[in-house]
Design an enzyme around this catalytic site. Structure first.
Site, PDB file in Angstrom:
ATOM      1  N   THR A  61       0.833  -1.203   0.000  1.00 41.84           N
ATOM      2  CA  THR A  61       0.000   0.000   0.000  1.00 41.84           C
ATOM      3  C   THR A  61       0.870   1.257   0.000  1.00 41.84           C
ATOM      4  OG1 THR A  61      -1.448   1.311   1.453  1.00 41.84           O
ATOM      5  CG2 THR A  61      -0.155  -0.378   2.515  1.00 41.84           C
ATOM      6  N   ASP A  62       0.299   2.355  -0.497  1.00 39.08           N
ATOM      7  CA  ASP A  62       1.039   3.622  -0.445  1.00 39.08           C
ATOM      8  C   ASP A  62       1.179   4.130   0.993  1.00 39.08           C
ATOM      9  OD1 ASP A  62      -1.576   4.452   0.025  1.00 39.08           O
ATOM     10  OD2 ASP A  62      -1.563   6.051  -1.478  1.00 39.08           O
ATOM     11  N   GLU A  63       0.394   3.541   1.918  1.00 40.91           N
ATOM     12  CA  GLU A  63       0.464   4.008   3.307  1.00 40.91           C
ATOM     13  C   GLU A  63       1.813   3.686   3.956  1.00 40.91           C
ATOM     14  OE1 GLU A  63      -3.113   3.632   5.661  1.00 40.91           O
ATOM     15  OE2 GLU A  63      -4.341   3.539   3.859  1.00 40.91           O
ATOM     16  N   TYR A  69      -1.609  -0.268  11.276  1.00 42.06           N
ATOM     17  CA  TYR A  69      -1.883  -0.910   9.975  1.00 42.06           C
ATOM     18  C   TYR A  69      -0.710  -0.705   9.015  1.00 42.06           C
ATOM     19  CZ  TYR A  69      -3.501  -1.233   5.141  1.00 42.06           C
ATOM     20  OH  TYR A  69      -3.587  -1.518   3.795  1.00 42.06           O
ATOM     21  N   LYS A  71       1.985  -3.407   7.361  1.00 40.75           N
ATOM     22  CA  LYS A  71       2.122  -3.588   5.907  1.00 40.75           C
ATOM     23  C   LYS A  71       3.566  -3.309   5.465  1.00 40.75           C
ATOM     24  CE  LYS A  71      -0.544  -4.387   3.139  1.00 40.75           C
ATOM     25  NZ  LYS A  71      -0.978  -5.703   2.561  1.00 40.75           N
TER      26      LYS A  71
END
Ligand code: NAD
Ligand code: TYD
Length: 340
Positions: free
Chosen positions: A125-127, A153, A157
């Protein structure tokens, strides 16, 4: 070609299973999913009777189970979507995120090392990049932006993402990683911003906007994400990371107002609520690498995609109403009860 898709009963994994089963009738698609609260077999109804599709119920963090499955199936490719995916839940219960997102990923990687694999693809994810300031619209995440996570989260990831890259460098495992921006579209669980706002607006319920609603997300239609992963599997270079995003930045408030307008509902439904702790301000992807290397281009922009998505929620009310009523969780028993 035999492909294990983990988390295929969730939002993006479910859309990806539809995409692959329909596009590649000669491939075998095995959907491995634990059916947590976020897993919904009703999403797979359109493909459940296709000869190239099979569902397997299980946990990616259960080593004995995963190794037995690999021994039996000998997959060519693994695409790992399975995850705990909701930031708000990670703030109240981080441990579940460590277990599935980190340990589940390393379990799959170990099975791939043991049994051999043509490709392991990690849906990241870009997060993992953290956030960007609101007053620097010139800044974007590239594949070389340092990882700098904010929430439990995104930290879980990022941990998984780094393990995947380490297994490539250390053991030579043939991996690819994609880091995508926020997705929207059909079969999105109604705890996430867009489906939550659509379902609540239709019921004339208040729409909870965190903080001042000025946080920015870079929205991508889920079918464009699925196309991108398909391309990476077939044309991507092993060991590489690909950012995926379509330059569709919107503030949360803009998203909510667009939904209200499309449904002809009043803005008075908006209710500003206490902000999420550690709330990331802005995500924005630079997709130059996947565009130039693999020729990927999104088919939807936000205006066409959100209209299609709202229409889907209007035309498929049973799907999300079953979730809100809890009925969806009985589907597994109904479908598989006498097959187990
Ligand atoms: P989701 O929560 O809708 O689906 C997750 C699926 O994984 C569910 O079907 C669930 O039952 C399954 N699962 C959870 N734990 C499991 C376990 N231990 N073993 C097997 N299955 C398990 O998530 P999503 O929004 O579809 O996201 C899919 C992936 O894409 C995630 O890895 C997420 O981090 C990533 N991602 C999501 C977005 C987004 O906007 N939703 C953006 C970029 C990346
Ligand atoms: P979400 O869909 O949870 O995705 P993520 O946090 O992974 O980007 O939330 C998208 C944005 O919407 C995020 O800035 C938080 C905000 N938000 C609200 O304002 N109200 C809500 O009820 C929810 C669920 C999210």
């Amino acid at each position: 070609m035999k492909i294990i898709v983990t988390g295929g009963a969730g939002f993006i994994g479910g859309n990806f299973v539809h995409h692959m089963v329909n596009k590649y009738p000669e491939y075998q698609i095995i959907n491995l999913d634990l059916l947590t609260y976020a897993g919904n077999l009703e999403t797979l109804k359109p493909v459940e009777n296709k000869p190239n599709y099979k569902f397997v119920h299980g946990d990616i963090a259960d080593r004995d189970f995963v190794f037995k499955l690999f021994e039996e199936e000998k997959p060519d490719i693994v695409v790992n979507f399975a995850a705990e995916s909701h930031v708000d839940r990670s703030i109240t219960d981080p441990e579940a995120f460590v277990r599935t997102n980190v340990m589940g990923t390393t379990t799959l990687l170990d099975a791939c090392r043991t049994y051999g694999i043509k490709r392991y693809h990690q849906v990241s994810t870009d997060e993992v990049y953290g956030d960007l300031p609101l007053d620097r619209p010139d800044l974007f995440f590239t594949e070389t932006t340092p990882l700098h996570t904010s929430s439990p989260y995104s930290s879980s990831k990022a941990g998984a993402d780094l393990f995947v890259l380490a297994y490539h460098r250390t053991y030579g495992l043939p991996v690819t990683v994609s880091r995508c921006s926020n997705n929207y579209g059909p079969y999105h669980f109604p705890e996430k911003l867009i489906p939550l706002m659509i379902s609540r607006a239709l019921a004339d319920e208040e729409l909870p906007v965190y903080g001042d609603g000025a946080n920015v997300r870079d929205w991508l239609h889920v079918s464009d994400h699925c196309e991108a992963i398909d391309l990476i599997l077939h044309k991507g270079r092993v060991g590489e990371i690909y950012n995926i995003g379509g330059h569709n930045e919107r503030t949360n408030l803009e998203v909510v107002k667009t939904i209200l307008k499309a449904l002809d509902k009043p803005e008075s439904l908006i209710r500003y609520v206490k902000d999420r702790p550690g709330h990331d301000r802005r995500y924005a992807i630079d997709p130059t690498k996947i565009e130039t290397e693999l020729g990927w281009k999104p088919k939807y922009n936000f205006d066409t995609g959100i209209r299609q998505t709202i229409d889907w929620y209007l035309n498929n009310q049973d799907w999300w109403k079953h979730i809100l009523s809890g009925e969806y969780s009985q589907y597994f028993e109904k479908m598989y009860g006498d097959r187990l």
